[in-house]
Scaffold this motif. Structure first.
Motif, PDB file in Angstrom:
ATOM      1  N   PRO A 257      -3.684   2.782 -10.520  1.00 26.88           N
ATOM      2  CA  PRO A 257      -2.842   2.668  -9.318  1.00 26.88           C
ATOM      3  C   PRO A 257      -2.038   1.372  -9.258  1.00 26.88           C
ATOM      4  O   PRO A 257      -1.073   1.290  -8.502  1.00 26.88           O
ATOM      5  CB  PRO A 257      -3.856   2.723  -8.160  1.00 26.88           C
TER       6      PRO A 257
ATOM      7  N   LEU B 243      -4.906   5.595 -16.375  1.00 31.34           N
ATOM      8  CA  LEU B 243      -4.223   5.916 -15.120  1.00 31.34           C
ATOM      9  C   LEU B 243      -4.680   4.882 -14.108  1.00 31.34           C
ATOM     10  O   LEU B 243      -5.865   4.818 -13.757  1.00 31.34           O
ATOM     11  CB  LEU B 243      -4.552   7.353 -14.701  1.00 31.34           C
TER      12      LEU B 243
ATOM     13  N   LEU C 183     -15.655   7.029  -6.835  1.00 33.36           N
ATOM     14  CA  LEU C 183     -15.258   7.829  -5.676  1.00 33.36           C
ATOM     15  C   LEU C 183     -14.152   7.082  -4.957  1.00 33.36           C
ATOM     16  O   LEU C 183     -14.142   5.846  -4.940  1.00 33.36           O
ATOM     17  CB  LEU C 183     -16.440   7.995  -4.746  1.00 33.36           C
ATOM     18  N   GLY C 184     -13.222   7.823  -4.384  1.00 34.99           N
ATOM     19  CA  GLY C 184     -12.153   7.171  -3.636  1.00 34.99           C
ATOM     20  C   GLY C 184     -12.756   6.366  -2.489  1.00 34.99           C
ATOM     21  O   GLY C 184     -13.791   6.730  -1.939  1.00 34.99           O
TER      22      GLY C 184
ATOM     23  N   PRO D  64      -8.764   1.169  -0.636  1.00 38.83           N
ATOM     24  CA  PRO D  64      -9.171   1.155  -2.036  1.00 38.83           C
ATOM     25  C   PRO D  64      -9.643  -0.233  -2.478  1.00 38.83           C
ATOM     26  O   PRO D  64      -9.037  -1.235  -2.108  1.00 38.83           O
ATOM     27  CB  PRO D  64      -7.899   1.549  -2.786  1.00 38.83           C
ATOM     28  N   ARG D  65     -10.746  -0.271  -3.255  1.00 39.59           N
ATOM     29  CA  ARG D  65     -11.291  -1.580  -3.641  1.00 39.59           C
ATOM     30  C   ARG D  65     -10.831  -2.025  -5.037  1.00 39.59           C
ATOM     31  O   ARG D  65     -11.329  -3.000  -5.576  1.00 39.59           O
ATOM     32  CB  ARG D  65     -12.823  -1.526  -3.609  1.00 39.59           C
ATOM     33  N   ASP D  66      -9.914  -1.259  -5.629  1.00 41.27           N
ATOM     34  CA  ASP D  66      -9.387  -1.565  -6.966  1.00 41.27           C
ATOM     35  C   ASP D  66     -10.487  -1.723  -8.007  1.00 41.27           C
ATOM     36  O   ASP D  66     -10.526  -2.695  -8.754  1.00 41.27           O
ATOM     37  CB  ASP D  66      -8.496  -2.823  -6.948  1.00 41.27           C
ATOM     38  N   ARG D  67     -11.367  -0.747  -8.062  1.00 39.22           N
ATOM     39  CA  ARG D  67     -12.393  -0.814  -9.110  1.00 39.22           C
ATOM     40  C   ARG D  67     -11.833  -0.355 -10.452  1.00 39.22           C
ATOM     41  O   ARG D  67     -12.489  -0.533 -11.479  1.00 39.22           O
ATOM     42  CB  ARG D  67     -13.613  -0.008  -8.678  1.00 39.22           C
ATOM     43  N   THR D  68     -10.622   0.230 -10.430  1.00 34.81           N
ATOM     44  CA  THR D  68      -9.979   0.582 -11.712  1.00 34.81           C
ATOM     45  C   THR D  68      -9.752  -0.691 -12.525  1.00 34.81           C
ATOM     46  O   THR D  68      -9.591  -0.642 -13.743  1.00 34.81           O
ATOM     47  CB  THR D  68      -8.641   1.321 -11.440  1.00 34.81           C
TER      48      THR D  68
ATOM     49  N   MET E  89      -5.257   8.901  -5.129  1.00 33.74           N
ATOM     50  CA  MET E  89      -5.654  10.308  -5.264  1.00 33.74           C
ATOM     51  C   MET E  89      -7.157  10.378  -5.538  1.00 33.74           C
ATOM     52  O   MET E  89      -7.738   9.419  -6.048  1.00 33.74           O
ATOM     53  CB  MET E  89      -4.943  10.941  -6.470  1.00 33.74           C
TER      54      MET E  89
ATOM     55  N   ARG F 172      -0.542   3.473 -16.638  1.00 33.16           N
ATOM     56  CA  ARG F 172       0.531   4.225 -15.970  1.00 33.16           C
ATOM     57  C   ARG F 172       0.048   4.575 -14.562  1.00 33.16           C
ATOM     58  O   ARG F 172      -1.114   4.929 -14.358  1.00 33.16           O
ATOM     59  CB  ARG F 172       0.836   5.538 -16.699  1.00 33.16           C
ATOM     60  N   ARG F 173       0.988   4.514 -13.628  1.00 35.34           N
ATOM     61  CA  ARG F 173       0.664   4.839 -12.234  1.00 35.34           C
ATOM     62  C   ARG F 173       1.069   6.284 -11.950  1.00 35.34           C
ATOM     63  O   ARG F 173       1.961   6.841 -12.593  1.00 35.34           O
ATOM     64  CB  ARG F 173       1.442   3.879 -11.335  1.00 35.34           C
ATOM     65  N   LEU F 174       0.397   6.891 -10.971  1.00 34.03           N
ATOM     66  CA  LEU F 174       0.757   8.256 -10.542  1.00 34.03           C
ATOM     67  C   LEU F 174       1.365   8.188  -9.148  1.00 34.03           C
ATOM     68  O   LEU F 174       0.992   8.944  -8.257  1.00 34.03           O
ATOM     69  CB  LEU F 174      -0.494   9.157 -10.526  1.00 34.03           C
TER      70      LEU F 174
HETATM   71  N1  SAM Z   1     -10.193   3.241  -4.905  1.00 32.61           N
HETATM   72  C1  SAM Z   1      -9.920   3.277  -6.256  1.00 32.61           C
HETATM   73  C2  SAM Z   1     -10.142   2.062  -7.055  1.00 32.61           C
HETATM   74  O1  SAM Z   1     -11.092   1.357  -6.686  1.00 32.61           O
HETATM   75  O2  SAM Z   1      -9.448   1.812  -8.040  1.00 32.61           O
HETATM   76  C3  SAM Z   1      -9.225   4.438  -6.832  1.00 32.61           C
HETATM   77  C4  SAM Z   1     -10.260   5.371  -7.295  1.00 32.61           C
HETATM   78  S1  SAM Z   1      -9.584   6.962  -7.640  1.00 32.61           S
HETATM   79  C5  SAM Z   1     -10.566   7.917  -6.580  1.00 32.61           C
HETATM   80  C6  SAM Z   1     -10.309   7.331  -9.222  1.00 32.61           C
HETATM   81  C7  SAM Z   1      -9.357   7.179 -10.404  1.00 32.61           C
HETATM   82  O3  SAM Z   1      -8.244   8.065 -10.243  1.00 32.61           O
HETATM   83  C8  SAM Z   1      -8.750   5.806 -10.596  1.00 32.61           C
HETATM   84  O4  SAM Z   1      -9.619   4.932 -11.292  1.00 32.61           O
HETATM   85  C9  SAM Z   1      -7.493   6.126 -11.404  1.00 32.61           C
HETATM   86  O5  SAM Z   1      -7.800   6.281 -12.788  1.00 32.61           O
HETATM   87  C10 SAM Z   1      -7.072   7.476 -10.831  1.00 32.61           C
HETATM   88  N2  SAM Z   1      -6.039   7.363  -9.766  1.00 32.61           N
HETATM   89  C11 SAM Z   1      -6.132   7.728  -8.461  1.00 32.61           C
HETATM   90  N3  SAM Z   1      -4.965   7.530  -7.823  1.00 32.61           N
HETATM   91  C12 SAM Z   1      -4.091   7.029  -8.732  1.00 32.61           C
HETATM   92  C13 SAM Z   1      -2.711   6.627  -8.691  1.00 32.61           C
HETATM   93  N4  SAM Z   1      -1.984   6.694  -7.581  1.00 32.61           N
HETATM   94  N5  SAM Z   1      -2.160   6.165  -9.843  1.00 32.61           N
HETATM   95  C14 SAM Z   1      -2.870   6.084 -10.994  1.00 32.61           C
HETATM   96  N6  SAM Z   1      -4.167   6.457 -11.092  1.00 32.61           N
HETATM   97  C15 SAM Z   1      -4.778   6.929  -9.987  1.00 32.61           C
END
Ligand code: SAM
Length: 208
Positions: free
Chosen positions: A84, A82, A107-108, A112-116, A134, A127-129
Motif C-alpha cells: 500500500p 503488493l 488481517l486488515g 492500517p498499522r503498515d505491517r506490510t 483491501m 506495487r500499489r493497488l
Molecule cells: N493494514 C495493513 C498493513 O498493516 O499493511 C494492510 C493489510 S492488507 C489486509 C493485507 C495485504 O494485502 C497487504 O500486506 C498487501 O500485500 C495487500 N494490500 C491490501 N491493500 C493494498 C493496496 N491498496 N495496495 C497494495 N497492496 C495492498
C-alpha cells in the motif's frame, strides 16, 4: 518465464484465525481457476493447516520464508510485493516482469498499522493497488485481474467501506475496499458474511 503465476501470502500473524482461513480458501479456489499456485509461506514447523485449505488443488504450504525461496540473483527480481505504500501502481505490463506476487498475511486493521513494512524492508520491488486498504483476498483478486485479465486498476468496479446489513437494525461498516460483484454486492469469501455477523453479535453480547 513460467506460464502461470504464483501468489504468495507470507504468514506474519501468530495464528491463522477463522477470517484468514476463509480468505485463504477463497484465494486458493480462484487461483486454481487460472492454473496458478497459491502458497502460504513462512509457516511455523508443524503448523496445522485448516483441512478445507489443504484440499484445494492450487494450495501449497511452505515453512520457508519468501527470502529463502527467492534469494538475490535467484528469482528475487521476479517477485513483486503488493504494498500500500509503493510509489508505483500495478499495471497490466507487470505481467512480463514478475512471476511471483507477494502479499502480507495480515488481517486488515483500521487504521492500517503498515505491517506490510515487514516485507518491504526485505527489498522486493513494490506495487500499489490504489490508495485504499483491501482485504488480503481482495488484493489477490485485483492483482489477478490486472495480471491475468489485463484490467487496469481504474477499470475495476470497487465498493469502498460497504455497510453489511443484518436484519432490521444491525449493520456493520467494513473499513476496506472490495471488488463489486455482478449482483452489486462486495465479493467476499464464502462464509464471511455469517462470520462477520457472528462476530458482531458477540461484541453486542459483550456490552451487556
Ligand atoms: N493494514 C495493513 C498493513 O498493516 O499493511 C494492510 C493489510 S492488507 C489486509 C493485507 C495485504 O494485502 C497487504 O500486506 C498487501 O500485500 C495487500 N494490500 C491490501 N491493500 C493494498 C493496496 N491498496 N495496495 C497494495 N497492496 C495492498
Amino acid at each position: 518465464m513460467p506460464e502461470h503465476k504464483t501468489y504468495i501470502v507470507e504468514h506474519l500473524d501468530p495464528e491463522l484465525g477463522p477470517w484468514s482461513a476463509l480468505e485463504y480458501r477463497a484465494i486458493a479456489r480462484e487461483t486454481a481457476g487460472c492454473d496458478g499456485v497459491f502458497m502460504l509461506s513462512s509457516l511455523p514447523e508443524g503448523f496445522q493447516v485448516p483441512e478445507e485449505l489443504k484440499q484445494e488443488s492450487a494450495f501449497r504450504a511452505e515453512t520457508r520464508g519468501v527470502e529463502d525461496l527467492y534469494p538475490e540473483g535467484k528469482g528475487k527480481e521476479r517477485v513483486c510485493l503488493l504494498d500500500p505504500a509503493a510509489d508505483e501502481d500495478l499495471n497490466p505490463d507487470d505481467k512480463r516482469d514478475f512471476d511471483v506476487f507477494l502479499f502480507g498475511g495480515i488481517l486488515g486493521d483500521d487504521p492500517p498499522r503498515d505491517r506490510t513494512s515487514e516485507l518491504r524492508k526485505k527489498g522486493f520491488t513494490g506495487r500499489r493497488l490504489g490508495p485504499v486498504q483491501m482485504t488480503t483476498d481482495t488484493a489477490v483478486r485485483v492483482t489477478r485481474m490486472v495480471v491475468e485479465e489485463q484490467y487496469t486498476l481504474d477499470m475495476i468496479p470497487y465498493l469502498d467501506h460497504p455497510e453489511l446489513k443484518f436484519g432490521e437494525k444491525e449493520s456493520t461498516e467494513m473499513p476496506f475496499r472490495y471488488v463489486k460483484g455482478k449482483d452489486g454486492k462486495p465479493i467476499m469469501p464464502e462464509g464471511m458474511v455469517d462470520l462477520i455477523k457472528k462476530d458482531a453479535d458477540k461484541s453486542i453480547d459483550d456490552l451487556f
